[in-house]
Scaffold this active site. Structure first.
Site, short mmCIF file in Angstrom:
data_model
loop_
_atom_site.label_atom_id
_atom_site.label_comp_id
_atom_site.label_asym_id
_atom_site.label_seq_id
_atom_site.Cartn_x
_atom_site.Cartn_y
_atom_site.Cartn_z
N GLU A 71 0.81 -1.23 0.00
CA GLU A 71 0.00 0.00 0.00
C GLU A 71 0.84 1.27 0.00
O GLU A 71 0.42 2.29 -0.56
CB GLU A 71 -0.99 0.02 1.17
CG GLU A 71 -0.38 0.05 2.54
CD GLU A 71 -1.44 0.25 3.63
OE1 GLU A 71 -2.01 1.34 3.70
OE2 GLU A 71 -1.68 -0.69 4.41
N SER A 83 -7.70 5.51 8.05
CA SER A 83 -8.25 5.06 9.34
C SER A 83 -7.19 5.32 10.40
O SER A 83 -7.46 5.88 11.45
CB SER A 83 -8.56 3.56 9.29
OG SER A 83 -9.20 3.20 8.12
N SER A 124 0.01 6.93 8.60
CA SER A 124 1.39 6.55 8.30
C SER A 124 2.17 7.79 7.90
O SER A 124 1.66 8.62 7.14
CB SER A 124 1.45 5.55 7.14
OG SER A 124 1.05 4.27 7.56
N ARG A 145 9.08 4.40 6.16
CA ARG A 145 7.98 4.77 7.06
C ARG A 145 8.61 5.15 8.39
O ARG A 145 9.16 4.31 9.09
CB ARG A 145 7.02 3.59 7.23
CG ARG A 145 5.75 3.93 8.00
CD ARG A 145 4.84 2.69 8.08
NE ARG A 145 3.54 2.99 8.67
CZ ARG A 145 3.31 3.03 9.98
NH1 ARG A 145 4.28 2.80 10.84
NH2 ARG A 145 2.10 3.32 10.43
N1 LIG Z 1 -17.71 8.53 3.21
C1 LIG Z 1 -16.86 8.22 4.21
N2 LIG Z 1 -17.11 7.17 5.02
C2 LIG Z 1 -16.28 6.85 6.01
N3 LIG Z 1 -15.15 7.54 6.30
C3 LIG Z 1 -14.84 8.59 5.53
C4 LIG Z 1 -15.68 8.98 4.45
N4 LIG Z 1 -15.10 10.05 3.84
C5 LIG Z 1 -13.99 10.33 4.51
N5 LIG Z 1 -13.81 9.47 5.53
C6 LIG Z 1 -12.65 9.53 6.45
O1 LIG Z 1 -11.60 8.89 5.79
C7 LIG Z 1 -11.02 7.87 6.62
C8 LIG Z 1 -10.53 6.73 5.74
O2 LIG Z 1 -9.54 7.26 4.89
P1 LIG Z 1 -8.82 6.39 3.77
O3 LIG Z 1 -9.81 5.89 2.80
O4 LIG Z 1 -7.71 7.23 3.25
O5 LIG Z 1 -8.22 5.25 4.66
P2 LIG Z 1 -8.35 3.65 4.61
O6 LIG Z 1 -7.62 3.18 3.42
O7 LIG Z 1 -9.77 3.25 4.74
O8 LIG Z 1 -7.59 3.28 5.96
P3 LIG Z 1 -6.14 2.62 6.18
O9 LIG Z 1 -5.23 3.23 5.12
O10 LIG Z 1 -5.74 3.02 7.55
O11 LIG Z 1 -6.34 1.17 5.97
C9 LIG Z 1 -12.12 7.49 7.58
O12 LIG Z 1 -11.59 6.97 8.77
C10 LIG Z 1 -12.84 8.81 7.79
O13 LIG Z 1 -12.19 9.59 8.76
C1 LIG Z 2 -2.05 -0.17 9.44
C2 LIG Z 2 -2.13 0.89 8.34
C3 LIG Z 2 -0.78 0.99 7.63
C4 LIG Z 2 -3.19 0.39 7.32
O1 LIG Z 2 -3.31 1.28 6.26
C5 LIG Z 2 -2.58 2.27 8.86
O2 LIG Z 2 -3.84 2.19 9.39
C6 LIG Z 2 -1.61 2.85 9.90
O3 LIG Z 2 -0.57 3.34 9.55
N1 LIG Z 2 -1.97 2.84 11.21
C7 LIG Z 2 -1.18 3.38 12.28
C8 LIG Z 2 -0.34 2.33 12.93
C9 LIG Z 2 0.71 2.94 13.85
O4 LIG Z 2 0.41 3.15 15.01
O5 LIG Z 2 1.81 3.25 13.37
#
Ligand SMILES: Nc1ncnc2c1ncn2[C@@H]1O[C@H](COP(=O)(O)OP(=O)(O)OP(=O)(O)O)[C@@H](O)[C@H]1O
Ligand SMILES: CC(C)(CO)[C@@H](O)C(=O)NCCC(=O)O
Length: 463
Positions: free
Chosen positions: A198, A266, A269, A281
């Site tokens: 990712e 969510s 990073s 990272r």
């Molecule tokens: N329509 C939506 N529904 C839910 N969350 C949303 C929405 N639009 C924006 N967000 C925000 O975006 C965040 C998710 O962002 P993003 O899609 O970049 O991460 P992700 O890929 O789901 O998470 P990670 O990379 O940590 O696995 C949610 O936690 C919330 O704060």
């Molecule tokens: C686990 C990932 C990389 C998934 O996208 C992301 O949610 C993240 O970077 N979380 C924070 C983890 C940390 O505490 O460093």
């Protein structure tokens, strides 16, 4: 030409969005970014202002690429909260495809490009669409689609009902869900997931999209551009009044290295990017976009990100947080802490009286400010440890969220006395999916031409 709609933007920016210029996807990721950079600065005439206007003129026909992977081309990022799908719609269909193009392929294209909502929760971000992009010598349009990762099951059913499973046997995917849902894809629709790391995908996507869109990178600043610590206003510089004056300005990111990339999904990073294939990272935090939304749902009973942001925009965090002046009666001048600074996030909420009076909007605002400031502090510490001046924030937490962008801009500038610059990207959370779409190109190329493995992080990824 499409009118840019700055979704959720406090100020109606009303600027015209230029069509993306014509860029050829180079052969390896390493070469790719170098070529993009060169292209953006000098060799691509379409990058100059006058030529961007000229994009309306007829372009030369797309050369046939008999070696290209079969359509449809997708890149997918299955994240902790949202799944992002980028679809490349070719402008022309070549002869080989005309013979082969099935009704199914046509139906998929029509379904994806004629709708902006899919089922109950799938959405196409029409305002982000990029026209006139060239990938593997094919000209076309990039479409940006998202749906909650909790709906992957519904997506698979839809893919089956549209006959996608008969057409596509491999989807190029990244994000944790590419691992977590691998078996579901095989079981439900007999599709293999070809996985890309990712963070590799994220960086490849950022460089590619920025190379194509001269307006991709921007920053927020007070209209006079004076460093924020030198402002002498009656309102605190991070108050609603002061932040509402901030304006969005384009930033030329054609000479980007080194930069800190802070992906607020969510979780968060933090990456130090020294060159296209040289990054690490450096940090992260679990207090990210997921935390904001989760806490907001708990505290306010809201049920969507959009609702949480709307509540926060109408709230006042000073009824929830304990400020320096609540403790000192004014500034703590010796160490430069102004009275209006938050001394303790949610620090007022230990009082039953205050809890009884607090509004949902105030709670949402305090949650937003808490999460945003914490991310800002971590980013600032990382940037100063690494001697980096440019801090690029991306991820969907920033979607429809100009308040957090302005707070981050203010905090970066104020606490570094103007040394650090917070930058933002228009395609916020879609870069991983774009990186995947590009990987499709690299992988296919390697398979079909037996070329030696490219020296790139993407090629060392766990696929
Ligand atoms: N329509 C939506 N529904 C839910 N969350 C949303 C929405 N639009 C924006 N967000 C925000 O975006 C965040 C998710 O962002 P993003 O899609 O970049 O991460 P992700 O890929 O789901 O998470 P990670 O990379 O940590 O696995 C949610 O936690 C919330 O704060
Ligand atoms: C686990 C990932 C990389 C998934 O996208 C992301 O949610 C993240 O970077 N979380 C924070 C983890 C940390 O505490 O460093």
């Amino acid at each position: 030409m499409r009118l840019h709609r700055c979704e959720g933007c406090l100020a109606a920016c009303g600027r015209q969005r230029r069509p993306a210029p014509l860029i050829t996807l180079p052969r390896t990721l390493g070469a790719k970014s170098k070529i993009l950079k060169r292209t953006k600065r000098s060799t691509c005439p379409s990058m100059s202002k006058s030529n961007c206007v000229n994009m309306a003129e007829p372009s030369p026909p797309t050369p046939p690429d008999n070696d290209a992977p079969p359509m449809p081309w997708f890149g997918m990022d299955i994240g902790g909260t949202l799944t992002k799908l980028v679809y490349f719609e070719p402008r022309e269909t070549n002869r080989r495809e005309l013979d082969k193009e099935t009704e199914v392929l046509k139906n998929i294209r029509r379904y994806l490009t004629r709708n902006s909502a899919y089922g109950k929760t799938g959405r196409r971000d029409v305002h982000l669409q990029m026209d006139n992009v060239t990938i593997r010598g094919r000209r076309g349009t990039l479409h940006f689609i998202r749906f909650p990762t909790s709906e992957v099951g519904a997506f698979l059913q839809l893919a089956r009902s549209k006959g996608m499973a008969d057409l596509v046997n491999t989807i190029y995917a990244t994000g944790g869900g590419a691992y977590k849902f691998e078996e579901d894809f095989i079981k439900e629709v007999n599709m293999r997931l070809s996985k890309m790391d990712e963070l590799d995908a994220l960086i490849a996507g950022v460089l590619f999209v920025d190379g194509m869109n001269a307006q991709e990178c921007y920053y927020w600043a007070p209209p006079d551009e004076l460093p924020v610590h030198s402002h002498q206003t009656s309102a605190p510089p991070y108050s609603e009044v002061a932040l509402s004056m901030y304006v969005r300005k384009p930033f030329d990111f054609s000479n980007p290295y080194p930069f800190l990339l802070v992906n607020v999904g969510s979780g968060v990073s933090v990456l130090v990017v020294n060159a296209p294939n040289d990054y690490y990272r450096v940090s992260g935090t679990s207090l990210g976009g997921g935390t904001f939304l989760g806490l907001c749902c708990l505290l306010t009973g809201c049920s969507s990100f959009e609702e949480a942001i709307a509540l926060a925009a109408a709230g006042d965090n000073t009824t929830v947080d304990k400020l320096v002046r609540d403790i000192y009666g004014g500034d703590y001048a010796r160490f430069g802490l102004p009275g209006d600074l938050v001394a303790s996030s949610f620090g007022q909420m230990c009082s039953a009286d205050r809890r009884a009076k607090v509004s949902r909007c105030d709670l949402a605002r305090a949650t937003l400010v808490t999460i945003t400031n914490n991310i800002g502090s971590i980013a600032r510490l990382c940037a100063s440890n690494e001697h980096i001046e440019r801090v690029v924030f991306c991820g969907n937490f920033l979607r429809v969220n100009p308040l957090s962008m302005k707070l981050l801009s203010y905090a970066m500038s104020y606490w570094s006395r103007g040394a650090l610059k917070a930058l933002f990207l228009e395609h916020e959370g879609y870069f991983g999916a774009v990186g995947c779409l590009l990987h499709l190109d690299v992988k296919h190329q390697r398979r079909s031409r037996h070329s030696p493995p490219a020296d790139s992080q993407a090629d060392r990824s766990g696929t």
